[in-house]
Scaffold this active site. Structure first.
Site, short mmCIF file in Angstrom:
data_model
loop_
_atom_site.label_atom_id
_atom_site.label_comp_id
_atom_site.label_asym_id
_atom_site.label_seq_id
_atom_site.Cartn_x
_atom_site.Cartn_y
_atom_site.Cartn_z
N HIS A 154 0.92 -1.21 -0.08
CA HIS A 154 -0.12 -0.03 0.07
C HIS A 154 0.75 1.33 -0.09
O HIS A 154 2.13 1.13 0.28
CB HIS A 154 -1.03 0.01 1.32
CG HIS A 154 -2.33 -0.81 1.14
ND1 HIS A 154 -2.03 -2.23 1.32
CD2 HIS A 154 -3.42 -0.67 0.84
CE1 HIS A 154 -3.32 -3.04 0.83
NE2 HIS A 154 -4.10 -1.63 0.68
N LYS A 158 -0.71 4.98 4.66
CA LYS A 158 -1.62 4.05 5.16
C LYS A 158 -1.31 3.83 6.65
O LYS A 158 -0.18 3.62 7.03
CB LYS A 158 -1.84 2.70 4.54
CG LYS A 158 -2.67 1.80 5.02
CD LYS A 158 -3.01 0.66 4.17
CE LYS A 158 -4.04 -0.55 4.53
NZ LYS A 158 -5.33 0.13 4.90
P1 NAP Z 1 -7.30 9.94 4.62
O1 NAP Z 1 -6.84 10.50 3.19
O2 NAP Z 1 -6.42 10.12 5.88
O3 NAP Z 1 -8.92 10.55 4.96
C1 NAP Z 1 -9.34 10.11 6.22
C2 NAP Z 1 -10.23 11.83 6.42
O4 NAP Z 1 -10.89 11.40 7.48
C3 NAP Z 1 -9.15 12.52 6.76
O5 NAP Z 1 -9.21 13.99 6.18
C4 NAP Z 1 -9.38 12.66 8.26
O6 NAP Z 1 -8.95 13.90 8.87
C5 NAP Z 1 -10.73 12.66 8.38
N1 NAP Z 1 -11.28 12.24 9.74
C6 NAP Z 1 -10.56 12.04 10.86
N2 NAP Z 1 -11.62 11.93 11.85
C7 NAP Z 1 -12.65 12.13 11.51
C8 NAP Z 1 -13.96 12.29 12.08
N3 NAP Z 1 -14.22 12.13 13.25
N4 NAP Z 1 -14.87 12.29 11.14
C9 NAP Z 1 -14.83 12.67 9.91
N5 NAP Z 1 -13.67 12.62 9.25
C10 NAP Z 1 -12.50 12.16 9.98
O7 NAP Z 1 -7.42 8.42 4.45
P2 NAP Z 1 -7.95 7.52 3.19
O8 NAP Z 1 -6.57 7.05 2.29
O9 NAP Z 1 -9.10 8.41 2.38
O10 NAP Z 1 -8.50 5.99 3.76
C11 NAP Z 1 -9.50 6.30 4.66
C12 NAP Z 1 -9.73 4.90 5.23
O11 NAP Z 1 -10.16 4.00 3.97
C13 NAP Z 1 -8.52 4.21 5.66
O12 NAP Z 1 -8.80 3.15 6.74
C14 NAP Z 1 -8.09 3.04 4.47
O13 NAP Z 1 -7.40 2.14 4.92
C15 NAP Z 1 -9.59 2.98 4.01
N6 NAP Z 1 -9.64 2.71 2.62
C16 NAP Z 1 -10.59 1.37 2.40
C17 NAP Z 1 -10.55 1.08 0.89
C18 NAP Z 1 -11.66 -0.03 0.75
O14 NAP Z 1 -12.00 -0.47 -0.42
N7 NAP Z 1 -12.17 -0.44 1.80
C19 NAP Z 1 -9.94 1.66 -0.04
C20 NAP Z 1 -8.98 2.32 0.24
C21 NAP Z 1 -8.83 3.08 1.46
P3 NAP Z 1 -7.38 14.14 9.43
O15 NAP Z 1 -6.31 14.04 8.36
O16 NAP Z 1 -7.54 15.14 10.13
O17 NAP Z 1 -7.29 12.83 10.28
#
Ligand code: NAP
Length: 269
Positions: A154, A158
């Site tokens: 990844h 992550k």
């Molecule tokens: P990311 O870019 O860090 O986005 C997460 C966002 O959520 C950030 O803007 C974060 O703010 C915000 N956040 C933090 N606390 C929050 C709250 N209480 N309420 C609402 N928003 C909040 O991460 P990402 O790459 O988008 O990935 C997010 C998650 O999805 C991860 O766990 C990843 O492993 C997962 N994922 C899953 C799949 C799937 O197919 N299931 C695919 C890709 C990723 P801050 O930056 O201030 O913390």
């Protein structure tokens, strides 16, 4: 009537993609977004589109209630996803969750709560349709190969390891395996660099690679005397997750309790 969607984690890498897809879907309506890191920003702008006139909020419960949401899509962090799901269920809003890294006890509590409230919920460690097929193929191969190792790769931002996909793959392999034990997985060796053999999940060795340039990839190698079978899936862009997310948003209303993984939707018909 359009399905009313709130995106939690709206300003994140995945959240922004989801915003765009929901805005573009005729049968869905984007009614809110929550992300403390992007307070006040317009959801349309975050999606890379024209302004929508809806700004990012801080409080999930207030947003879900005020927007009369049907579905909450959550792509946040493992630290907050559980509370977000509980909040949504208590508001009568169906969660579609992609956030990985939640523990087994949290998943069990969510199952109980959804059953108590009779609310459907989809939690999928990987929404890419190809990844779901990859996991399904691993389950089919499992009985024939007592030894298997998973290499998940990844992007370097992550925060959890191993990936939810790697854990789910291991669970699916173990559920369809008759033999195989930790002893099969090469316990008799000298570890010259600590951790070099990866982590052991119920007898399945998992290795996590984190590098810039990667998105989400996984290789599962089954070994047998004189031969190996390798099953690999690559997500080269976050667009790969979007058809699965939209499928879950459209179908979660008809689901009873928690569906963990997308295979129940893909292989159900
Ligand atoms: P990311 O870019 O860090 O986005 C997460 C966002 O959520 C950030 O803007 C974060 O703010 C915000 N956040 C933090 N606390 C929050 C709250 N209480 N309420 C609402 N928003 C909040 O991460 P990402 O790459 O988008 O990935 C997010 C998650 O999805 C991860 O766990 C990843 O492993 C997962 N994922 C899953 C799949 C799937 O197919 N299931 C695919 C890709 C990723 P801050 O930056 O201030 O913390």
């Amino acid at each position: 009537m359009a399905i009313r969607v709130v995106v939690s984690g709206a300003g994140g890498r995945m959240g922004r993609h989801v915003l765009k897809e929901v805005i573009n879907a005729a049968d869905l309506e984007l009614v809110g977004g929550v992300d403390p890191a992007h307070l006040g920003e317009d959801l349309g702008i975050l999606a890379g589109m024209s302004p929508l006139g809806i700004s990012v909020q801080k409080d999930l419960v207030t947003t879900l209630r005020a927007s009369k949401a049907d579905v909450m899509v959550d792509f946040t962090t493992p630290m907050v996803a559980f509370d977000n799901i509980v909040a949504a269920v208590e508001c009568g809003v169906r969660p579609v969750v992609g956030t990985t890294g939640m523990g087994q006890a949290e998943l069990e509590r969510i199952r109980e709560l959804c059953d108590e409230r009779d609310i459907g919920c989809v939690i999928a460690p990987n929404f890419a349709l190809g990844a779901v097929v990859m996991m399904h193929l691993c389950k089919i191969a499992a009985p024939y190969f007592p030894q298997v190792e998973i290499i998940e790769l990844h992007h370097d931002q992550k925060i959890d390891a191993p990936s939810g996909t790697a854990i789910k793959t291991a669970e699916m392999i173990l559920s369809n395996r008759s033999g195989g034990s930790e002893k099969d997985q090469g316990q008799d060796f000298v570890e010259k660099v600590k951790g070099v053999r990866g982590g052991n999940f119920g007898g399945v060795q998992i290795h996590s690679v984190r590098l810039p340039g990667l998105v989400a990839h996984q290789e599962v190698i089954f070994g047998l005397e004189g031969q190996t079978v390798t099953i690999r899936h690559d997500s080269f862009s976050r667009d790969s997750f979007m058809p699965g997310v939209l499928l879950a948003v459209r179908r979660v209303g008809a689901i009873k309790g928690v569906m963990y993984g997308l295979e129940g939707l893909l292989f159900a018909d």
